[in-house]
Design an enzyme around this catalytic site. Sequence first.
Site, PDB file in Angstrom:
ATOM      1  N   SER A 157       0.854  -1.182   0.000  1.00 38.06           N
ATOM      2  CA  SER A 157       0.000   0.000   0.000  1.00 38.06           C
ATOM      3  C   SER A 157       0.895   1.240   0.000  1.00 38.06           C
ATOM      4  O   SER A 157       1.676   1.418  -0.925  1.00 38.06           O
ATOM      5  CB  SER A 157      -0.956  -0.026   1.202  1.00 38.06           C
ATOM      6  OG  SER A 157      -1.871   1.050   1.146  1.00 38.06           O
ATOM      7  N   HIS A 183      -2.764  -1.143  -3.277  1.00 37.19           N
ATOM      8  CA  HIS A 183      -3.929  -0.298  -3.031  1.00 37.19           C
ATOM      9  C   HIS A 183      -3.802   0.955  -3.895  1.00 37.19           C
ATOM     10  O   HIS A 183      -2.976   1.828  -3.637  1.00 37.19           O
ATOM     11  CB  HIS A 183      -4.012   0.089  -1.555  1.00 37.19           C
ATOM     12  CG  HIS A 183      -4.227  -1.069  -0.644  1.00 37.19           C
ATOM     13  ND1 HIS A 183      -4.008  -0.994   0.712  1.00 37.19           N
ATOM     14  CD2 HIS A 183      -4.639  -2.337  -0.885  1.00 37.19           C
ATOM     15  CE1 HIS A 183      -4.284  -2.164   1.269  1.00 37.19           C
ATOM     16  NE2 HIS A 183      -4.664  -3.003   0.322  1.00 37.19           N
ATOM     17  N   MET A 277      -0.044   0.857   5.137  1.00 37.10           N
ATOM     18  CA  MET A 277      -0.815   1.054   6.352  1.00 37.10           C
ATOM     19  C   MET A 277      -1.955   0.039   6.430  1.00 37.10           C
ATOM     20  O   MET A 277      -2.540  -0.327   5.416  1.00 37.10           O
ATOM     21  CB  MET A 277      -1.396   2.479   6.357  1.00 37.10           C
ATOM     22  CG  MET A 277      -2.288   2.813   7.549  1.00 37.10           C
ATOM     23  SD  MET A 277      -1.414   2.718   9.133  1.00 37.10           S
ATOM     24  CE  MET A 277      -0.438   4.231   9.035  1.00 37.10           C
TER      25      MET A 277
END
Length: 336
Positions: A157, A183, A277
């Site tokens: 991510s 992501h 995260m």
Amino acid sequence: MRGLITDLLSDGGIPVVGEAANGKEAIEVVKDVEPDVVTMDLEMPELNGIEAVERLMAERPTPVLMLSAYTDDDAEVTFEALDKGAVDFFAKPGGEVSMGVSRMGEQLVSTVQTVADADIDRSILDREDRRARRSRPPESSKQTAFEHPHTVVIGSSTGGPNAVERVLESLPSGDCRVLVVQHMPEAFTARFADRLDAASEYDITEATDGARIGPGEGLVAQGGRHLTVSNYRRGRLRVKLIEDDRGYTVQPAVDVTMASAAETIDDPLIGVILTGMGADGADGIRAIHTAGGRTIAQSEDTCVIYGMPKRAVETGHVDDIRDLDEVSAAIAEGNA
């Protein structure tokens, strides 16, 4: 747009300590008020976002979140900003000024908080390492090839685009089937696949429903859709794209892809969790490990955000923790 973003952040509990009308002014404001994080548009007068980020990293390093529109041109420039040192980007719908951003206020606040927690020193070191590698002549030899082709599922991510690129550029050529779940919004994953294709010796494309890949090929999960492995036969796998969010807060989700790979693939399988995260990927790592696959997590010292790897390690199902530059070697060790 500045007024709207200020209101959204303030309503979300993030005080806005300064504003700037252009890139040149932004540098002076940052030096003056020393914020924890900066939101930066790509298109600005006098000094654009790319130039402003580069100067900030040189003069007053600060975590930067780029604001980017949903266009092919902005996708290209956004990746350039990440190369210059920006930590992440937020895709704003509807062009330069859009009330559509107000509907994404919670997501914007969360993203700003994440970027504020980034290890900016690590980000700067990564940028310097990339410059040094690109200035060196190509290596005359690659790592030892796999005895048997492996399937490698990589999840990441925040900080992930550059981290994934560094891993893939060092993988033994032509031996793996690679699935990348980053992501990222839909408008950006095709360009991300192009960058990985250019950086590695693998044939990498954005995933489409029903796509098949074999050794030496890879797919990047399409933004806004989950990527699952629907079939595996004779060294080739087929994927399926799912538009239903299935209750996940991110789409594509690393957990979905890893779990489907663990359930479907009966040949050597490796799961890798890089910087990012949140907890996405922890359940996927558990699934791969339980199915007999090998699992790897990026070390805290080399992560821009040590969230996803941390949560994966906490499951107790990670076989190996490696610095970013050693991850590709750890994947190759699956040959042993």
